[in-house]
Scaffold this active site. Sequence first.
Site, PDB file in Angstrom:
ATOM      1  CG  ASP A  18      13.558  43.366  27.752  1.00  0.00           C
ATOM      2  OD1 ASP A  18      14.251  44.355  27.506  1.00  0.00           O
ATOM      3  OD2 ASP A  18      13.622  42.298  27.112  1.00  0.00           O
ATOM      4  CE  LYS A  21      17.833  45.866  33.534  1.00  0.00           C
ATOM      5  NZ  LYS A  21      16.957  44.926  32.831  1.00  0.00           N
ATOM      6  N   GLY A  45      17.929  48.448  26.497  1.00  0.00           N
ATOM      7  CA  GLY A  45      16.952  49.436  26.050  1.00  0.00           C
ATOM      8  C   GLY A  45      16.111  49.833  27.241  1.00  0.00           C
ATOM      9  CG  HIS A  46      17.594  50.769  30.754  1.00  0.00           C
ATOM     10  ND1 HIS A  46      18.637  51.003  31.603  1.00  0.00           N
ATOM     11  CD2 HIS A  46      17.521  49.430  30.615  1.00  0.00           C
ATOM     12  CE1 HIS A  46      19.169  49.853  31.966  1.00  0.00           C
ATOM     13  NE2 HIS A  46      18.515  48.878  31.366  1.00  0.00           N
ATOM     14  CD  GLN A 226      22.261  43.564  28.482  1.00  0.00           C
ATOM     15  OE1 GLN A 226      23.250  43.581  29.167  1.00  0.00           O
ATOM     16  NE2 GLN A 226      21.989  44.495  27.607  1.00  0.00           N
ATOM     17  N   PRO A 306       9.053  40.804  18.881  1.00  0.00           N
ATOM     18  CG  PRO A 306       7.625  39.324  17.794  1.00  0.00           C
ATOM     19  CD  PRO A 306       8.790  40.225  17.576  1.00  0.00           C
ATOM     20  NE  ARG A 307      10.854  43.206  25.548  1.00  0.00           N
ATOM     21  CZ  ARG A 307      10.562  44.408  26.043  1.00  0.00           C
ATOM     22  NH1 ARG A 307       9.499  44.568  26.808  1.00  0.00           N
ATOM     23  NH2 ARG A 307      11.338  45.432  25.802  1.00  0.00           N
ATOM     24  CG  LEU A 334       0.188  43.788  40.270  1.00  0.00           C
ATOM     25  CD1 LEU A 334       0.682  42.369  40.544  1.00  0.00           C
ATOM     26  CD2 LEU A 334      -0.152  44.481  41.583  1.00  0.00           C
ATOM     27  N   GLY A 417       2.113  50.634  36.340  1.00  0.00           N
ATOM     28  CA  GLY A 417       1.880  51.354  35.089  1.00  0.00           C
ATOM     29  C   GLY A 417       3.177  51.933  34.593  1.00  0.00           C
TER      30      GLY A 417
END
Length: 429
Positions: A18, A21, A45-46, A226, A306-307, A334, A417
């Site tokens: 995540d 990429k 999941g891109h 991944q 949630p990560r 960033l 962004g």
Amino acid sequence: MFDAGTATVVVVGAQWGDEGKGKLVDVLAERADLVVRYQGGANAGHTVVIGDTQFVLRQIPSGILHAGVVCLVGNGVVLDPETFFGELDQLAERGIDTAGRIFVSERAHLVLPYHKLLDAASDKSQKLGTTGRGIGPAYEDKYGRRGIRVTDLRRLDCARALLTERVERANRLLEMMGAGERASLEQHGALLERLAPRLLPLATDVGLLVHRAVREGKRVLLEGAQGSLLDVDHGTYPYVTSSNTTAGGAAVGAGIGPTLVHAVLGVVKAYTTRVGNGPLPTEAESPDEERLRQLGGEFGAVTGRPRRCGWFDATVVRYAARVNGLTGLAVTKLDVLDSFDRIPVCVGYELDGERCDQMPAEADALGRVRPVYERHEGWRAPTGAARRLADLPPAARRYLDRLEALSEVPVRYVSVGTRRDQIIEVSGG
Ligand code: IMP
């Protein structure tokens, strides 16, 4: 990244996945002729945002969003045909023409519904917190030499015989696990019959296509899924996925020799996240963790979970740089740090009272380490409009310089962004 001597570039995640990429592949694909996925399956999941539209691609390479780019699914991928065709249909609905631009390795293994039943029923999968997409069971079948491959669909009678044995085996396992559900041979048979006429026209020798393309001077992007710390060999085993996510896997999984790989771009967030279980040394405490999650939209693209969120971990990235042979770094998100007053960066660990600057082999040991932090001054200003390094506040530039020095890899891209244009290209390209 592409230049006269660099025709083949691998993009890998250098943390726990995540990292963004999808966006980097999307940006680089503009200059590529071919984009190849080489491992993983519909657990990836891109996410790519174009204008107001968000695309989440799990099985199809994100390069498909560029007209003229040919996308390949390599032999190292476990292909979930239902997800794959679902995505092709969705792309068509949104007016993206994929005809003649997507091919699948005839050697790729199929993820079938019984793999998902096994993943869902397995205590082990629960303990690891897998995505439940059948990835582990499909790779188990591959290495147990009982997988069903795309090429098997060419002889449906043989495929049906294979299927009978596999479905019976899966049902025996499900019974042993105490699961209520069973796989239906009839449904699986019907699925293969439905699939064959749609999948076979796309089936080809992907390695050969890539090889020829490189010989013809074309540019090839190899898209990892991944992250390096989820690699089955180099990750935080057993809290890993079932494939080689690192750059070595790109050659094997695309069907080319390692000498054809010219550059490796490692993608890292300006902080760290992890979804699923396993050690995360720099996991932030409340309320910073929630703040990172909300600002970064850190919810799983596949599962919505949630990560877990924390600070940049230089030991992780230095390790990833080594095991991947990274030649460049892309720092993403960033802008998520724009409002923080102080930003910790982990420069090493203490393990059982001693300094430890290398990645321990045991997940247990990584779970015990104490991160050693530097605290950086925040820039407290929006960075989303920056298109050159010079546009960034001095504190943000210092932060990036420090990440570069600690990682020992030059920063080539900085993403500020979610939109395609919100990127700073540092040099070359
Ligand atoms: P599996 O790949 O579904 O078997 O899951 C194994 C581990 O990898 C779990 O911790 C998952 O959360 C993690 N994982 C799998 N795919 C991704 C991904 O695309 N991003 C982040 N974590 C992932």
